[in-house]
Design a protein around this motif. Structure first.
Motif, short mmCIF file in Angstrom:
data_model
loop_
_atom_site.label_atom_id
_atom_site.label_comp_id
_atom_site.label_asym_id
_atom_site.label_seq_id
_atom_site.Cartn_x
_atom_site.Cartn_y
_atom_site.Cartn_z
N LEU A 12 21.51 -52.91 -23.07
CA LEU A 12 20.17 -52.37 -22.79
C LEU A 12 19.08 -53.41 -22.99
CD1 LEU A 12 20.37 -48.77 -24.29
CD2 LEU A 12 20.38 -49.44 -21.89
N GLY A 13 19.18 -54.20 -24.06
CA GLY A 13 18.19 -55.24 -24.31
C GLY A 13 18.18 -56.29 -23.21
N THR A 14 19.36 -56.68 -22.75
CA THR A 14 19.46 -57.66 -21.66
C THR A 14 18.86 -57.09 -20.38
OG1 THR A 14 21.45 -58.58 -22.67
CG2 THR A 14 21.07 -59.09 -20.35
N LEU A 15 19.15 -55.83 -20.09
CA LEU A 15 18.57 -55.20 -18.89
C LEU A 15 17.05 -55.13 -18.99
CD1 LEU A 15 21.09 -52.31 -18.20
CD2 LEU A 15 20.63 -54.29 -16.76
N VAL A 16 16.52 -54.79 -20.14
CA VAL A 16 15.07 -54.71 -20.30
C VAL A 16 14.43 -56.07 -20.08
CG1 VAL A 16 13.22 -54.38 -21.99
CG2 VAL A 16 15.02 -52.68 -21.77
N ILE A 17 15.01 -57.11 -20.64
CA ILE A 17 14.42 -58.45 -20.50
C ILE A 17 14.42 -58.92 -19.05
CG2 ILE A 17 14.78 -60.89 -21.06
CD1 ILE A 17 15.64 -59.97 -23.86
N PHE A 18 15.51 -58.68 -18.32
CA PHE A 18 15.61 -59.22 -16.97
C PHE A 18 15.13 -58.28 -15.87
CE2 PHE A 18 18.70 -62.14 -19.01
CZ PHE A 18 17.98 -63.30 -18.77
N THR A 19 14.96 -57.01 -16.15
CA THR A 19 14.47 -56.09 -15.11
C THR A 19 13.06 -55.61 -15.40
OG1 THR A 19 15.39 -54.13 -16.20
CG2 THR A 19 16.80 -55.29 -14.61
N PHE A 20 12.41 -56.17 -16.38
CA PHE A 20 11.05 -55.76 -16.76
C PHE A 20 10.07 -56.05 -15.63
CE2 PHE A 20 6.95 -56.69 -18.81
CZ PHE A 20 6.74 -55.49 -19.44
N ASP A 21 9.37 -55.02 -15.21
CA ASP A 21 8.36 -55.17 -14.15
C ASP A 21 7.04 -54.59 -14.67
OD1 ASP A 21 6.93 -55.49 -11.84
OD2 ASP A 21 7.98 -53.91 -10.73
N PRO A 22 6.07 -55.43 -14.96
CA PRO A 22 4.81 -54.92 -15.50
C PRO A 22 3.93 -54.24 -14.47
CG PRO A 22 4.67 -57.27 -15.21
CD PRO A 22 6.09 -56.88 -14.89
N CYS A 23 4.23 -54.39 -13.19
CA CYS A 23 3.42 -53.82 -12.12
C CYS A 23 4.30 -52.95 -11.22
CB CYS A 23 2.75 -54.92 -11.32
SG CYS A 23 1.84 -56.10 -12.33
N PHE B 299 1.00 -54.78 -24.23
CA PHE B 299 1.86 -54.75 -23.05
C PHE B 299 1.60 -55.94 -22.14
CE2 PHE B 299 2.93 -53.39 -18.74
CZ PHE B 299 4.22 -52.91 -18.93
N GLY B 300 0.33 -56.27 -21.93
CA GLY B 300 -0.03 -57.39 -21.06
C GLY B 300 0.45 -58.73 -21.61
N PHE B 301 0.40 -58.88 -22.93
CA PHE B 301 0.87 -60.11 -23.56
C PHE B 301 2.36 -60.29 -23.31
CE2 PHE B 301 2.79 -62.35 -27.12
CZ PHE B 301 2.04 -63.51 -27.16
N VAL B 302 3.14 -59.22 -23.52
CA VAL B 302 4.58 -59.30 -23.29
C VAL B 302 4.88 -59.52 -21.82
CG1 VAL B 302 6.75 -58.01 -23.46
CG2 VAL B 302 5.08 -57.89 -25.31
N ALA B 303 4.13 -58.85 -20.94
CA ALA B 303 4.33 -59.02 -19.50
C ALA B 303 4.08 -60.46 -19.10
CB ALA B 303 3.42 -58.08 -18.73
N GLY B 304 3.03 -61.05 -19.61
CA GLY B 304 2.74 -62.45 -19.29
C GLY B 304 3.77 -63.39 -19.86
N LYS B 305 4.23 -63.10 -21.06
CA LYS B 305 5.23 -63.96 -21.69
C LYS B 305 6.55 -63.89 -20.94
CE LYS B 305 7.25 -64.83 -26.17
NZ LYS B 305 7.51 -64.29 -27.48
N TRP B 306 6.99 -62.70 -20.55
CA TRP B 306 8.27 -62.55 -19.87
C TRP B 306 8.19 -62.93 -18.39
CZ3 TRP B 306 10.63 -57.44 -22.15
CH2 TRP B 306 11.16 -57.73 -23.40
N ALA B 307 7.02 -63.30 -17.90
CA ALA B 307 6.93 -63.84 -16.54
C ALA B 307 7.51 -65.25 -16.49
CB ALA B 307 5.48 -63.85 -16.08
N ASP B 308 7.62 -65.90 -17.65
CA ASP B 308 8.18 -67.24 -17.75
C ASP B 308 9.67 -67.13 -18.13
OD1 ASP B 308 8.83 -69.86 -18.27
OD2 ASP B 308 7.26 -70.18 -19.78
N PRO B 309 10.57 -67.69 -17.31
CA PRO B 309 12.01 -67.60 -17.61
C PRO B 309 12.39 -68.21 -18.96
CG PRO B 309 11.68 -68.38 -15.38
CD PRO B 309 10.32 -68.34 -16.02
#
Length: 155
Positions: free
Chosen positions: A128-139, A66-76
């Motif tokens: 749904l996939g687009t929403l997950v990518i752009f609204t993902f909040d790891p915290c 989860f942390g790896f994906v969160a860090g990766k998706w922090a970059d646009p």
């Protein structure tokens, strides 16, 4: 001695009748054919870079969590990269299944229902996939309580 005759494939079956004109179908089918080739080539590049970055440059599959994906998706850049993969893969697959439905569904009503299910599921997955990518909040903050993990900054 009589020469045996071989019947045409599907000669005993009803061939699918298309209500589109040959000119419009030809242009659409040509564009769909071209899209399949271009999207397939682009998907090969996108997927191999994705696999290389996720599996080779890091610590391998054991580091993906989860942390790896969160860090990766922090970059646009990676959000757009994954979004492009999602959209191209879904449109590429949908176009392929559409061709299969056109080839094998004999009745117009069957073809209509199968394509309706295909297009509906494609839209749902892409949205749904687009929403997950752009609204993902790891915290996330749930009910005023910050669920802070070790990779979130304490605020």
């Amino acid at each position: 001695m009589a020469t045996p005759t071989i019947e045409s494939p599907r000669s005993g079956r009803v061939s699918p009748g298309y209500s589109r004109s040959s000119a419009s179908r030809g242009n659409f089918e040509m564009i769909a054919w071209l899209f399949m080739r271009l999207s397939g080539a682009l998907l090969v590049v996108l997927i191999f870079v994705h696999l290389y970055v996720n599996l080779v440059t890091g610590d391998g599959i054991s580091a993906i969590d989860f942390g790896f994906v969160a860090g990766k998706w922090a970059d646009p850049l990676w959000q757009i990269w994954d979004l492009t993969m999602l959209w191209l893969a879904m449109l590429h697959g949908t176009n392929g299944i559409r061709v299969i439905i056109n080839d094998y569904a004999e009745k117009n009503s069957t073809r209509m229902w199968l394509k309706g299910v295909l297009y509906t599921s494609t839209v749902v997955i892409v949205v749904l996939g687009t929403l997950v990518i752009f609204t993902f909040d790891p915290c996330p903050v749930i009910d005023g309580v910050a669920h802070v993990a070790d990779y979130c900054s304490a605020t």
